[in-house]
Design a protein around this motif. Structure first.
Motif, PDB file in Angstrom:
ATOM      1  N   MET A 216       0.862  -1.174   0.000  1.00  0.00           N
ATOM      2  CA  MET A 216       0.000   0.000   0.000  1.00  0.00           C
ATOM      3  C   MET A 216       0.904   1.231   0.000  1.00  0.00           C
ATOM      4  O   MET A 216       1.760   1.367   0.861  1.00  0.00           O
ATOM      5  CB  MET A 216      -0.900  -0.023   1.247  1.00  0.00           C
ATOM      6  CG  MET A 216      -1.747   1.214   1.412  1.00  0.00           C
ATOM      7  SD  MET A 216      -2.800   1.214   2.893  1.00  0.00           S
ATOM      8  CE  MET A 216      -4.031   0.035   2.448  1.00  0.00           C
ATOM      9  N   ASN A 217       0.687   2.127  -0.976  1.00  0.00           N
ATOM     10  CA  ASN A 217       1.453   3.370  -0.991  1.00  0.00           C
ATOM     11  C   ASN A 217       0.691   4.451  -0.225  1.00  0.00           C
ATOM     12  O   ASN A 217      -0.408   4.216   0.275  1.00  0.00           O
ATOM     13  CB  ASN A 217       1.798   3.792  -2.426  1.00  0.00           C
ATOM     14  CG  ASN A 217       0.569   4.132  -3.255  1.00  0.00           C
ATOM     15  OD1 ASN A 217      -0.427   4.621  -2.754  1.00  0.00           O
ATOM     16  ND2 ASN A 217       0.653   3.875  -4.549  1.00  0.00           N
ATOM     17  N   SER A 218       1.278   5.643  -0.136  1.00  0.00           N
ATOM     18  CA  SER A 218       0.657   6.692   0.677  1.00  0.00           C
ATOM     19  C   SER A 218      -0.679   7.147   0.104  1.00  0.00           C
ATOM     20  O   SER A 218      -1.602   7.453   0.861  1.00  0.00           O
ATOM     21  CB  SER A 218       1.599   7.887   0.832  1.00  0.00           C
ATOM     22  OG  SER A 218       1.844   8.507  -0.409  1.00  0.00           O
ATOM     23  N   GLU A 219      -0.821   7.165  -1.221  1.00  0.00           N
ATOM     24  CA  GLU A 219      -2.100   7.572  -1.811  1.00  0.00           C
ATOM     25  C   GLU A 219      -3.208   6.581  -1.445  1.00  0.00           C
ATOM     26  O   GLU A 219      -4.310   6.981  -1.060  1.00  0.00           O
ATOM     27  CB  GLU A 219      -1.984   7.684  -3.331  1.00  0.00           C
ATOM     28  CG  GLU A 219      -3.256   8.182  -3.979  1.00  0.00           C
ATOM     29  CD  GLU A 219      -3.126   8.345  -5.487  1.00  0.00           C
ATOM     30  OE1 GLU A 219      -4.180   8.288  -6.151  1.00  0.00           O
ATOM     31  OE2 GLU A 219      -2.015   8.528  -5.984  1.00  0.00           O
ATOM     32  N   GLU A 220      -2.916   5.296  -1.543  1.00  0.00           N
ATOM     33  CA  GLU A 220      -3.902   4.270  -1.181  1.00  0.00           C
ATOM     34  C   GLU A 220      -4.247   4.351   0.304  1.00  0.00           C
ATOM     35  O   GLU A 220      -5.410   4.196   0.683  1.00  0.00           O
ATOM     36  CB  GLU A 220      -3.367   2.881  -1.527  1.00  0.00           C
ATOM     37  CG  GLU A 220      -3.197   2.652  -3.014  1.00  0.00           C
ATOM     38  CD  GLU A 220      -2.354   1.440  -3.354  1.00  0.00           C
ATOM     39  OE1 GLU A 220      -2.551   0.897  -4.455  1.00  0.00           O
ATOM     40  OE2 GLU A 220      -1.495   1.048  -2.538  1.00  0.00           O
ATOM     41  N   LEU A 221      -3.246   4.595   1.133  1.00  0.00           N
ATOM     42  CA  LEU A 221      -3.478   4.739   2.562  1.00  0.00           C
ATOM     43  C   LEU A 221      -4.381   5.929   2.840  1.00  0.00           C
ATOM     44  O   LEU A 221      -5.338   5.835   3.619  1.00  0.00           O
ATOM     45  CB  LEU A 221      -2.146   4.878   3.307  1.00  0.00           C
ATOM     46  CG  LEU A 221      -2.223   5.081   4.819  1.00  0.00           C
ATOM     47  CD1 LEU A 221      -2.929   3.915   5.498  1.00  0.00           C
ATOM     48  CD2 LEU A 221      -0.821   5.273   5.394  1.00  0.00           C
TER      49      LEU A 221
END
Length: 110
Positions: free
Chosen positions: A1-6
């Protein structure tokens, strides 16, 4: 999970009505009209919240035909677990660096 998905997941979960929707869907799939009745929300407002939850991949909608040929939309909860710790955030930021996502050059030392 990248920061955008988080951030998409956190934003989706960061609203009381969306938490209520998740609670209702935890018992099983529900027709959108029934869900609106249970929550006391208008269908347009409910759809706005469901859209956020779908974008975060926390719920999924299915269009089905009734016996009389009428299209009916049902929603159900997607099994998920979100554990938020400092490590979760660091891992998401590292994922951004590895994939080139996020675009924040201030995080090079993460």
């Amino acid at each position: 999970m990248n920061s955008e998905e988080l951030l998409v997941a956190l934003t989706a979960l960061g609203h009381a009505q969306r938490l209520r929707i998740i609670a209702e869907l935890a018992a099983g799939r529900v027709h959108v009209s029934e869900l609106a009745r249970r929550l006391g929300l208008s269908r347009p407002l409910l759809y706005m919240h469901l859209e956020r939850l779908e974008k975060a991949e926390l719920v999924i909608g299915h269009l089905e035909l009734s016996e009389n040929g009428k299209a009916m939309k049902h929603f159900e909860l997607v099994p998920f677990e979100l554990r938020l710790t400092a490590d979760t955030i660091l891992t998401a930021l590292r994922e951004d660096q590895e994939t080139g996502a996020g675009g924040d050059d201030d995080l090079k030392g993460v």
